[in-house]
Design an enzyme around this catalytic site. Structure first.
Site, short mmCIF file in Angstrom:
data_model
loop_
_atom_site.label_atom_id
_atom_site.label_comp_id
_atom_site.label_asym_id
_atom_site.label_seq_id
_atom_site.Cartn_x
_atom_site.Cartn_y
_atom_site.Cartn_z
N GLU A 33 1.33 -1.01 0.40
CA GLU A 33 0.17 -0.47 -0.13
C GLU A 33 0.65 1.38 -0.26
O GLU A 33 1.70 1.71 0.96
CB GLU A 33 -1.12 -0.11 0.92
CG GLU A 33 -1.78 1.10 1.24
CD GLU A 33 -2.91 0.77 2.35
OE1 GLU A 33 -2.62 -0.24 3.30
OE2 GLU A 33 -3.79 1.82 2.87
N ARG A 257 4.01 -12.92 9.80
CA ARG A 257 5.10 -11.60 9.08
C ARG A 257 6.42 -11.78 10.25
O ARG A 257 6.72 -12.28 11.48
CB ARG A 257 4.40 -10.43 9.92
CG ARG A 257 4.06 -9.97 11.18
CD ARG A 257 2.87 -9.07 11.72
NE ARG A 257 3.59 -7.89 11.33
CZ ARG A 257 2.77 -7.29 9.75
NH1 ARG A 257 1.78 -7.53 9.55
NH2 ARG A 257 3.01 -6.52 9.33
N LYS A 267 3.82 0.46 9.93
CA LYS A 267 4.13 1.87 8.89
C LYS A 267 3.77 2.88 9.66
O LYS A 267 4.26 4.49 9.83
CB LYS A 267 3.51 2.29 7.42
CG LYS A 267 4.92 1.55 6.52
CD LYS A 267 4.02 1.44 4.85
CE LYS A 267 3.21 0.38 4.99
NZ LYS A 267 2.75 0.21 3.75
P1 ATP Z 1 2.44 -2.02 7.76
O1 ATP Z 1 2.03 -2.91 9.15
O2 ATP Z 1 3.74 -1.42 8.37
O3 ATP Z 1 2.23 -0.85 7.05
P2 ATP Z 1 1.49 -3.73 6.14
O4 ATP Z 1 1.12 -5.12 6.01
O5 ATP Z 1 0.56 -2.53 5.67
O6 ATP Z 1 2.37 -3.15 6.65
P3 ATP Z 1 1.73 -3.54 2.93
O7 ATP Z 1 1.92 -2.47 2.10
O8 ATP Z 1 -0.06 -3.71 3.18
O9 ATP Z 1 2.09 -2.87 4.37
O10 ATP Z 1 2.06 -4.74 3.25
C1 ATP Z 1 2.43 -5.45 1.59
C2 ATP Z 1 3.10 -7.04 2.05
O11 ATP Z 1 4.01 -6.60 2.75
C3 ATP Z 1 2.03 -7.38 2.59
O12 ATP Z 1 1.85 -8.26 1.42
C4 ATP Z 1 2.04 -7.09 3.80
O13 ATP Z 1 1.86 -8.97 3.78
C5 ATP Z 1 3.95 -7.69 3.74
N1 ATP Z 1 4.19 -7.15 5.38
C6 ATP Z 1 4.27 -6.13 5.73
N2 ATP Z 1 4.69 -6.25 6.91
C7 ATP Z 1 5.59 -7.58 6.73
C8 ATP Z 1 6.64 -8.50 7.91
N3 ATP Z 1 6.71 -7.68 8.77
N4 ATP Z 1 6.87 -9.11 7.39
C9 ATP Z 1 6.84 -10.21 6.63
N5 ATP Z 1 5.61 -9.46 5.36
C10 ATP Z 1 5.13 -7.90 5.49
MG MG Z 2 -1.84 -2.74 4.80
#
Ligand code: ATP
Ligand code: MG
Length: 552
Positions: A33, A257, A267
């Site tokens: 995102e 994760r 984020k």
């Molecule tokens: P955050 O919680 O840090 O905002 P998010 O999951 O909202 O992270 P996205 O941009 O939606 O961030 O994530 C893109 C991809 O990266 C998704 O498939 C998500 O599952 C993966 N991802 C995000 N954080 C992690 C993590 N800590 N470990 C492994 N994969 C991750």
């Molecule tokens: Mg997200």
């Protein structure tokens, strides 16, 4: 390394699917995102998604999951692309979920036509009240039994901008008694009169994550849609939409994760660190963002090695930040040029070395001969580290002390004959003599010493700023629940040395060039450097000082 390892559970699934002929080739995607910069957690997902496609000869799309117009910015899109490329991966196609807004709208219309979606006028509070609890079924909304025609018309009016935000939503008509709360008639479209970074003001209704993600996967014919464990409960809904819409059957698989000690990873929290001035920006070298790690001096190979080592698990755990640093040292040990830099200088004068003479010393740049050699000027007055001298030496002290012998790295053995103090009692100069027959590489004197120290010729040294970074948090889990992560900030995460003395070969350092400052750690030239003043960031110390401190 990965050839010897057993398959992770996702590789097993992929191999089974390929062997059974379910797919001829696989297609994965990385779906960020664009609401922030990528962090080390994302690199796990990147290495997994791109790595699978590389290993099995498939393809990986980069898809920006930009269905929420409020939080997304083009700056983030650009940084995400740069970071993925820097990590060493290239996507097959670049897509945006917003490219599918038309298609998703038609999917919603199709559900309405099938009697599987309805427009609800309830407020969000009313919807929440009727939702029930995990142990108690929900109740039907009074709007649940609207006719198809009415729903079609209302949904079209929602799209046309006839209603205010919150006045109406579109919901899937599934089962208000499902044990899975997400199946209790989930929202699939909401009204948002907001500008979108790509579609502008074309839309005032936006699909919810669950209605966009799986369908986007399906449109792109993604075979293995890999996400993190918090989406386990969403899988039933993911499959329901695909089944009811009769579209390409993408499948979702969940892995744990990455959580890492001494780090916050969401984020939202990283944005707070930036906005509240705890760091200088998303690429501050203390940030766990890819751009921060890069600026600090991390190599792409070290991050890929780390992701390979931690593997892919089905259960959440915490990975020691020390492991990431271990991978970094492994890589830098082989690739970083060795140089001499004095961070905390003390003058050393070699009384029997001719005034004004410069001798060039040959030095190897590292253990790998491919790194080459260089010449370092040596002269009568040198800088050494203050803490390489002890007036009253402790036991087993092998460095300089009155009367003691040490080797100057790549140069001669010297003896300390005396020292000068200022009025305050601080030692300001060491007086030494050198043993001419002990020149490095041509020493047949048979004299051996236990200590070797680094130095820089005073007449040839340049000055540089050195930023000593340390961990941003001083507790292992700064994100522990009911706790404000900001209270765990390490107050000593940055120490600035204004004028370190660097050997002349460093003068040509370019931004992001990485070095080992002998005995001091790994360092990298920072983008704040100017032609007048070079700036180096400490990437990592030579040894894990935190492991010692915490007794591990
Ligand atoms: P955050 O919680 O840090 O905002 P998010 O999951 O909202 O992270 P996205 O941009 O939606 O961030 O994530 C893109 C991809 O990266 C998704 O498939 C998500 O599952 C993966 N991802 C995000 N954080 C992690 C993590 N800590 N470990 C492994 N994969 C991750
Ligand atoms: Mg997200």
């Amino acid at each position: 390394m990965s050839e010897e390892k057993s398959l992770n559970f996702i590789e097993e699934i992929v191999e089974t699917d390929l062997a059974s002929g379910k797919y001829q080739s696989i297609h994965t995607r990385f779906p960020p995102e664009p609401n922030g910069y990528l962090h080390i957690g994302h690199s796990k997902s990147i290495c997994l998604n791109f790595g699978l496609a590389i290993k099995y000869g498939g393809k990986t799309n980069l898809r920006f999951d930009d269905t929420n117009p409020i939080t997304e910015e083009t700056e983030y899109v650009d940084s995400i692309k740069e970071d993925i490329r820097w990590l060493g991966f290239e996507w097959h196609n670049e897509y945006y979920a917003s490219d599918y807004f038309d298609q998703l709208y038609h999917f919603a219309v199709k559900l309405i036509q099938k009697g599987l979606a309805y427009v609800d006028d309830s407020t969000s509070e009313e919807i929440a009240l009727l939702k029930g609890t995990p142990s108690e079924p929900g109740k039907d909304s009074p709007f649940r039994n609207r006719t198809r025609e009415e729903n079609l018309q209302l949904f079209e009016e929602m799209k046309a901008g006839k209603y205010k935000e919150g006045e109406k939503v579109l919901r899937a008509k599934i089962n208000m008694a499902s044990p899975n709360m997400l199946m209790r008639d989930p929202l699939i479209y909401r009204i948002k009169h907001a500008h979108h970074h790509r579609t502008g003001n074309t839309w005032c209704i936006y699909p919810m994550y669950d209605f966009a993600h799986g369908q986007s996967d399906s449109i792109e014919k993604i075979t293995h849609s890999i996400c993190t464990l918090e989406f386990v409960a969403h899988r039933e809904l993911y499959d329901w939409f695909i089944e009811k819409l009769e579209i390409f059957p993408s499948r979702q698989y969940e892995f744990a994760r990455l959580n890492m000690t001494y780090t916050v990873m969401s984020k939202r929290k990283l944005l707070k660190l930036v906005n509240e001035g705890f760091v200088t920006g998303w690429d501050d070298p203390r940030m766990p963002t890819i751009s921060g790690l890069r600026r600090k001096g991390f190599t792409p190979a070290s991050i890929r090695m780390f992701c390979d080592k931690i593997g892919v698990a089905k259960r959440e755990n915490f990975i020691d930040l020390g492991l990431l640093e271990f991978c970094l040292r492994e890589d830098l040990n082989m690739t970083a040029k060795r140089v001499m830099v004095v961070l905390d200088p003390l003058k050393l004068v070699i009384s029997n070395f001719p005034d004004g003479k410069t001798e060039m010393m040959l030095a190897e740049n590292g253990p790998d001969p491919a790194l080459g050699t260089r010449e370092i000027p040596f002269s009568k007055e040198l800088w050494i580290e203050k803490d390489d001298f002890m007036e009253l030496p402790a036991k087993k002290w092998f460095r300089l002390a009155p009367g003691a012998l040490v080797r100057l790295k790549n140069a001669y053995i010297i003896r300390c004959d005396g020292f000068l103090k200022n009025d305050a009692g601080d030692i300001i100069e060491l007086q030494c003599s050198y043993l001419p027959e002990t020149r490095s590489g041509a020493d047949e004197s048979g004299i051996t010493v236990k200590g070797t120290i680094h130095w820089v010729s005073a007449a040839h040294a340049k000055t540089a700023e050195v930023r000593l970074y340390d961990r941003l948090f001083n507790t292992e889990n700064p994100s522990a629940e009911d706790d404000d992560f900001r209270t765990h900030i390490n107050p000593d995460s940055l120490q600035i040395i204004n004028s370190a003395f660097i050997e002349p070969s460093l003068e040509t350092a370019k931004i992001e060039d990485r070095y080992q400052f002998l005995r001091k750690g790994y360092f990298c030239a920072d983008k704040d450097s100017t032609p007048e003043k070079l700036i180096f960031n400490r990437t990592v110390t030579l040894k894990d000082t935190w492991a010692k401190a915490t007794g591990k």
